[in-house]
Motif scaffolding. Structure first.
Motif, PDB file in Angstrom:
ATOM      1  N   ASN A 188     141.341 -15.687  -5.409  1.00  0.00           N
ATOM      2  CA  ASN A 188     142.007 -15.449  -4.129  1.00  0.00           C
ATOM      3  C   ASN A 188     143.338 -14.727  -4.313  1.00  0.00           C
ATOM      4  N   SER A 222     132.851 -24.833  -0.787  1.00  0.00           N
ATOM      5  CA  SER A 222     133.979 -25.702  -1.138  1.00  0.00           C
ATOM      6  C   SER A 222     133.830 -27.071  -0.489  1.00  0.00           C
ATOM      7  N   ARG A 223     133.347 -27.096   0.744  1.00  0.00           N
ATOM      8  CA  ARG A 223     133.105 -28.386   1.395  1.00  0.00           C
ATOM      9  C   ARG A 223     132.030 -29.159   0.655  1.00  0.00           C
ATOM     10  N   THR A 254     128.614 -19.916   2.807  1.00  0.00           N
ATOM     11  CA  THR A 254     129.872 -19.175   2.667  1.00  0.00           C
ATOM     12  C   THR A 254     130.735 -19.873   1.629  1.00  0.00           C
ATOM     13  N   VAL A 255     131.819 -19.237   1.235  1.00  0.00           N
ATOM     14  CA  VAL A 255     132.730 -19.868   0.280  1.00  0.00           C
ATOM     15  C   VAL A 255     133.309 -21.149   0.867  1.00  0.00           C
ATOM     16  N   ASP A 256     133.658 -21.135   2.137  1.00  0.00           N
ATOM     17  CA  ASP A 256     134.196 -22.341   2.774  1.00  0.00           C
ATOM     18  C   ASP A 256     133.171 -23.479   2.756  1.00  0.00           C
ATOM     19  N   LYS A 257     131.923 -23.157   3.071  1.00  0.00           N
ATOM     20  CA  LYS A 257     130.868 -24.182   3.051  1.00  0.00           C
ATOM     21  C   LYS A 257     130.635 -24.688   1.632  1.00  0.00           C
ATOM     22  N   TYR A 268     137.765 -24.977  -8.440  1.00  0.00           N
ATOM     23  CA  TYR A 268     138.901 -24.524  -7.623  1.00  0.00           C
ATOM     24  C   TYR A 268     139.877 -23.630  -8.388  1.00  0.00           C
TER      25      TYR A 268
END
Length: 281
Positions: free
Chosen positions: A121, A166-167, A161-164, A114
């Motif tokens: 980001n 991170s999950r 994806t980046v969101d996936k 992170y």
């Protein structure tokens, strides 16, 4: 007036990060920012380099503190106008800490995965055209280090994806806290999972930047610096910090054309998706 190029190195006060700053000061035509969480350690590192006739610039940056990240971004944006090289070196190895595995996992994912995601980001919007981004992964960050084929498939998914991702990292932390990490196929090392996450993130970042409408032509790659004699390896590593810095400096200076690639300590490209991990040094 010609705009000076800008390079930023996180965790630059010691080890490989210090050697990267040193090498950039010698070879990069522009301002080199040595950043570190500790102001004292950062300033001491700058003093050492100035004694060698080099001229890095220190700025405090705690990659685990979003306020610190945003303060640094605002300073660079106002003072320099943008960034040409970003080397995400800061990280930890917490596998040997005598704390519960859930706490190890949470600390490691936060400080290795992170931290890079949050720094990127914040700084990606101010990357200049043709910028180079280098994320420090590891031989531990090779996909084959995840023992379960089914778990590897999550990272191979073309729809990742980046969101996936991170999950997925959050799922790992929860599995550790619930003592399900072995049966789920993650393996026994939080460091491995965090660095596999960094590797996957780097590929996804390149994919996203390639889709930009303004086409800044930004390069994102990730490196295994080698098995280096540092605090992180308990000084068991066989390479010097200068040797460990070589792949990052090679990428930072451009003229390679590599995008979304896994670059070994010898500056050779390795197949991240391959069935085996090459020797780490």
């Amino acid at each position: 007036m010609e705009v000076k190029k800008v390079a930023v190195v996180t965790g630059g006060n010691k080890g490989i990060g210090f050697a990267i700053v040193k090498g950039l000061c010698e070879k990069f035509n522009g301002n080199v920012y040595l950043t570190a969480r500790s102001i004292t350690n950062g300033n001491n590192a700058v003093i050492k380099l100035k004694q060698l006739g080099l001229n890095p610039i220190f700025h405090q940056l705690d990659v685990c503190d979003e306020n610190s990240i945003n303060t640094f971004r605002d300073y660079i944006k106002y003072t320099e106008g943008g960034v040409d090289v970003l080397i995400n070196n800061a990280g930890i190895y917490a596998d040997k800490l005598e704390i519960p595995i859930g706490d190890q996992a949470e600390k490691t994912i936060n400080e290795n995965y992170y931290s890079i995601l949050n720094v990127c980001n914040a700084l990606f919007p101010i990357l200049r055209s043709n910028a180079q981004v280098i994320n420090l992964s590891s031989s531990a960050g090779h996909l084959a280090r995840i023992p379960s084929i089914n778990m590897q498939a999550k990272f191979r998914d073309p729809l990742l994806t980046v969101d996936k991702l991170s999950r997925c990292m959050n799922e790992y932390v929860e599995d550790c806290k619930n003592n399900r990490y072995i049966e789920k196929g993650w393996g026994s090392s939080p460091y491995v999972v965090s660095k596999v996450g960094v590797s996957a993130l780097s590929i996804l970042q390149q994919n996203e930047l390639d889709k930009e409408t303004e086409k800044r032509n930004i390069f994102v790659n990730f490196v295994h610096p080698g098995y280096v004699d540092t605090d992180m390896t308990n000084h068991q590593g066989v390479m010097t910090i200068e040797e460990g810095a070589q792949s990052s400096i090679y990428l930072a200076l451009g003229n390679h054309g590599l995008r979304g690639q896994y670059v070994w300590f010898n500056c050779k490209v390795v197949d991240w998706y391959g069935p085996t991990t090459p020797p780490k040094a």
